[in-house]
Design an enzyme around this catalytic site. Sequence first.
Site: not given
Length: 205
Positions: A166, A142, A79
């Site tokens: 992830h 998250c 991310e």
Amino acid sequence: MKILLTGFEAFGQSNINPSERVVGRMAEWQFEEFELETAVLPVDRFRGPEALLACVEQSQPDGVVCLGEAGGRHAISIERVAINLLDFGIADNDGLIVQDEKIVADGPDAYFTTLPVRQLKQSLNEANIPAELSLSAGAFLCNQVTYSLLHYLAQRELAVPAGFVHLPFLPQQVAAQRRPLPSMTLDLMKTAVTVILKTLCNHLA
């Protein structure tokens, strides 16, 4: 050198979370290059971020890698951005659903993660592991723990590389759903996270 690695407990309709499994396995390992601290965070709007920041305060790590589950993704997703938004599509494990609220009332709209994302992706690809850079960690826990962590570090002017990765579903999760979704074995995920941690360690050296 010390690196903090976190995962999440199971949530939703599943009793498995690949990030919890990976962290649990890796907590048993010893690395020559760095000391590894691990934690599994509750999927809870309040206790999740609090637990992560408590771990950071206690362990004083040189780098932080948070892991979570992203069912439906076909690769390790690194991310790049955490947004200042709580917009839960499902309830957390305390039964709470939050919509259209900020994580930090007076915080910036977003933070870029401070992990060496390009290096991580390259290292994973060189190890023949599917990997991608992602611009959305969603708006559930998250994203929330990532934003809370980056805000904490920014407010204290701490130059600690930190971010979120992830993981896809495990094969047994896909089998239980009986839908043709992508998955990745636990062994390959562990290898991927090891590559990430060692790449981060080299970046910090």
